[in-house]
Design an enzyme around this catalytic site. Sequence first.
Site, PDB file in Angstrom:
ATOM      1  CB  VAL A  37       3.337  10.541   4.705  1.00 32.63           C
ATOM      2  CG1 VAL A  37       2.681  10.668   6.061  1.00 32.63           C
ATOM      3  CG2 VAL A  37       4.100   9.226   4.606  1.00 32.63           C
ATOM      4  CB  ILE A  74      -0.921   0.036   1.240  1.00 30.40           C
ATOM      5  CG1 ILE A  74      -1.897  -1.150   1.227  1.00 30.40           C
ATOM      6  CG2 ILE A  74      -1.704   1.340   1.307  1.00 30.40           C
ATOM      7  CD1 ILE A  74      -2.738  -1.273   2.485  1.00 30.40           C
TER       8      ILE A  74
END
Length: 391
Positions: free
Chosen positions: A304, A300
């Site tokens: 950020v 994934i």
Amino acid sequence: VNTVEHALAALRGLSIDNVLIEIDGSEVPILDGSAQGFVEVLEAAGIVEQETDREYLVIKEPVTFFDEESDTELFALPSEHFEVTTLIDFDSPTIGKQYASLDRIEDFKSEIANSRTFVFVREIEHLLDQGLIKGGDFTNAIVIVDRIMDQKELDDLAKKLGKESIKVEKTGVLNTVKLHYDNEPARHKLLDVVGDLALLGRPIKGKIVARKPGHKVNVEFTRKLKKELLRQRKFKGRPDYDPNQKPHFNTQEIEKILPHRHPFLLVDKIVELKEDYVVGIKNVTYDEYFFPGHFPDNPIMPGVLQIEALAQTGGILALAQVDDPENWSTYFIKIDYAKFRHHVVPGDTLILKMELLSPIRRGICEMKGTAYVGDKLAAEGVLIAQIIKEK
């Protein structure tokens, strides 16, 4: 409020979006069975152009609807403007098959508005028994006679309508007035479609094709279009990305503006660059440096880094406004309202959009960022950065 379709058709036909109509009953008056009377009083009231831009439902992909019970089909197809075609098919030697079309909404007043509603004489008694058409008369509907009725039936009908007598000597149109058009029934069905679609609450950019339309199925079709309108509102502002489109900046050109380099350059190309917004693309591949650790067997893209990709895209917009972007850098000052709504995984194409929320002053840039994967919003936030010229 019932029987609103003719008034709504007049409003849509005159491109009126904002109106107050006062009514003292539960039904809109039928007048002559068309929209002509409403068009006349609306024009007499006066039409004022407003400053706010219209919000449209733009048909980008075909929307289809089929009702098995009535054998009705309705389609919404992509088009640059609103147009309608209707086809009717009654098992009647008087009407038979007809079609009508409206290619421009500006022609509604002259080609469609005065088309009157129609009813078969054999249906009138049933409607009266149901407590309907209480205001019905032979002057506000085209009455179609497609079979010879015996005089007793006609006398009973005349009594219910408050008439002395009715005589039917041949099939055809019962009224003594002439049809406005040979295909007036098909044109009136088109008028009804326009009025029923006005329940959407927004004008449409698209072509509507209706075969054997009726109010019930028209409304069900409008409900389906409403779902598409809500979907478009949800993703209002989402960029349309065409991979065949030549990029505004490719990777090599981006490196001439941004100081970032592999593996931390997170924008592959810029596909759109305007004064107040920019759109970039990040192709997420399986060999990204962060996937082996985030997470093993469940790759994934970190949220950020999605924000960082947005920031780099916004840096292109900010640095495009200076003469020597290679001598400038961008630094985060603040991130607000960051939300991560959808996983970004290998194989995804991340569409990055950054919009200026206020003009750049003293090097301070405040931008709204949204990142999409297809129709799904992956991440969003308000990013504030400062551009500084390096010594």
